[in-house]
Design an enzyme around this catalytic site. Structure first.
Site, PDB file in Angstrom:
ATOM      1  N   LYS A  68       0.761  -1.387  -0.281  1.00 28.27           N
ATOM      2  CA  LYS A  68       0.041  -0.235   0.146  1.00 28.27           C
ATOM      3  C   LYS A  68       1.008   0.964  -0.381  1.00 28.27           C
ATOM      4  CE  LYS A  68       0.769   0.907   4.370  1.00 28.27           C
ATOM      5  NZ  LYS A  68       1.492   2.460   4.542  1.00 28.27           N
ATOM      6  N   SER A 112       2.614  -6.308   7.111  1.00 25.66           N
ATOM      7  CA  SER A 112       0.640  -6.293   7.317  1.00 25.66           C
ATOM      8  C   SER A 112       0.432  -6.681   6.172  1.00 25.66           C
ATOM      9  CB  SER A 112       0.217  -4.702   7.491  1.00 25.66           C
ATOM     10  OG  SER A 112       1.105  -4.310   8.775  1.00 25.66           O
ATOM     11  N   ASP A 163      -2.009  -1.545  10.684  1.00 26.68           N
ATOM     12  CA  ASP A 163      -2.216  -1.334   8.846  1.00 26.68           C
ATOM     13  C   ASP A 163      -2.991  -3.227   8.873  1.00 26.68           C
ATOM     14  OD1 ASP A 163      -1.617   0.425   9.091  1.00 26.68           O
ATOM     15  OD2 ASP A 163       0.700  -0.016   7.733  1.00 26.68           O
TER      16      ASP A 163
HETATM   17  O1  C5P Z   1       0.597  -1.256  14.967  1.00 29.84           O
HETATM   18  P1  C5P Z   1       2.498  -1.359  14.573  1.00 29.84           P
HETATM   19  O2  C5P Z   1       2.743  -2.790  15.541  1.00 29.84           O
HETATM   20  O3  C5P Z   1       2.626  -1.421  12.999  1.00 29.84           O
HETATM   21  O4  C5P Z   1       2.700  -0.424  15.173  1.00 29.84           O
HETATM   22  C1  C5P Z   1       4.403  -0.190  15.169  1.00 29.84           C
HETATM   23  C2  C5P Z   1       4.337   1.406  16.018  1.00 29.84           C
HETATM   24  O5  C5P Z   1       3.594   2.389  15.668  1.00 29.84           O
HETATM   25  C3  C5P Z   1       3.100   0.834  17.694  1.00 29.84           C
HETATM   26  O6  C5P Z   1       4.415   0.390  18.569  1.00 29.84           O
HETATM   27  C4  C5P Z   1       3.586   2.997  17.902  1.00 29.84           C
HETATM   28  O7  C5P Z   1       5.134   3.071  18.462  1.00 29.84           O
HETATM   29  C5  C5P Z   1       3.589   3.233  16.223  1.00 29.84           C
HETATM   30  N1  C5P Z   1       2.198   4.077  16.198  1.00 29.84           N
HETATM   31  C6  C5P Z   1       0.710   5.133  16.598  1.00 29.84           C
HETATM   32  N2  C5P Z   1       0.485   5.003  15.749  1.00 29.84           N
HETATM   33  C7  C5P Z   1       0.004   4.648  14.712  1.00 29.84           C
HETATM   34  C8  C5P Z   1       0.560   3.373  14.326  1.00 29.84           C
HETATM   35  C9  C5P Z   1       1.310   2.935  14.753  1.00 29.84           C
HETATM   36  O8  C5P Z   1       2.465   5.495  17.536  1.00 29.84           O
HETATM   37  N3  C5P Z   1      -1.312   4.762  14.899  1.00 29.84           N
END
Ligand code: C5P
Length: 291
Positions: free
Chosen positions: A16, A111, A144
């Protein structure tokens, strides 16, 4: 999804880009409240799931890709077992990953692989999960991941995990440039938090540049990696009707109406990780996923 035989399933996991990304605030759980527009592109990983004897295994043609339990594919396999109310660890499947989506690039490769795994293993293991159960499992794997069950053009709210499908954008050609460095999403948001404390300085900088960027993380990531601004400017200068950092980077993309214009710009930017790839509608995304 192609079922070569009842023993094997091959599925493509598309990347994406984020057409825009606004950070609305910081949530009590430390995540960031987002409003973002996701868009599928044809760049993809190919995952083949084969029933085998013995432990769960991941094989990847890219040696830098982890193949242990830290890989989201492994975690997604665990979630499918939970959906089947099973408590055992994943076993009896080997997943071969042909990795084409660069890691730590903001293109959602990990993701997308996770969402493809949820879909494929539900079929291979004959697990009947509702759409809501799948979305919930996806959100538990990463912010994501729910988007990749949907594909096409979609709005993401909350952590990015609350997804509303939109009408597909008019087809376009994307030039995607992935610099040689990666950016960790966690780190990019931490940079944004830091910058929040010196926001005035950043706002002044944005006013000087005379334009608001489509992605709120772009200026922050560019502070650490100035090449990001240079790439965005180059893409606009060469006729892109839209150009931006994708997610938390490091990938930068430009959109073009004509393939030939996209190819000419890609030649100019010539690098080992520069791709010309069409945007995908939701329908094409689902159809092509079946390789
Ligand atoms: O959810 P994911 O593991 O992909 O996110 C990785 C990191 O990115 C999270 O641990 C967080 O620190 C940050 N993040 C965030 N806000 C979001 C998505 C991700 O702070 N909306």
């Amino acid at each position: 999804m192609r079922t070569n035989s009842p023993q094997t399933i091959t599925i493509r996991a598309f990347a994406k880009i984020n057409l825009d990304l606004q950070i609305l605030g910081v949530r009590p759980d430390g995540y960031h409240e987002l409003r973002t527009t996701f868009q599928s592109i044809a760049l993809s990983d190919t995952l083949t799931f084969t029933k085998t004897r013995g432990p769960f295994r991941i094989e990847c043609d890219d040696p830098s890709c982890p193949t242990d339990q830290t890989n989201l594919i492994w975690k997604a396999a665990g979630r499918v077992l939970r959906l089947a109310r099973r408590r055992d660890a994943p076993s009896g499947v080997t997943v071969h990953v042909e990795k084409n989506i660069p890691m730590q690039s903001g293109l959602g490769g990990g993701s997308s692989d996770a969402a493809a795994t949820l879909r494929a293993l539900c079929v291979l293991w004959r697990v009947n999960a509702s759409a809501a159960e799948l979305q919930h499992a996806a959100a538990s794997l990463g912010a994501d991941v729910p988007y990749f069950l949907e594909g096409g053009t979609a709005l993401g709210f909350h952590r990015g995990d609350l997804v509303y499908p939109l009408d597909d954008i008019a087809p376009a050609w994307a030039v995607v440039v992935v610099p040689e460095f990666g950016v960790s999403t966690k780190e990019a948001f931490a940079w944004w938090d830091e910058a929040n404390n010196r926001r005035e300085r950043r706002d002044r900088q944005q006013r000087r540049e005379g334009k608001r960027r489509a992605n709120d993380l772009e200026a922050i990531v560019a502070e650490h990696h100035p090449i990001v601004f240079k790439l965005v400017h180059t893409l606009f200068r060469n006729g892109a009707f839209h150009a931006s950092l994708s997610g938390s980077g490091s990938a930068v993309f430009g959109l073009f109406r004509r393939r030939s214009d996209a190819q000419a710009t890609a030649r100019l930017l010539a690098g080992p990780r520069t791709f010309v790839t069409p945007t995908l509608s939701r329908k094409r995304c689902l159809r092509l996923a079946a390789t």
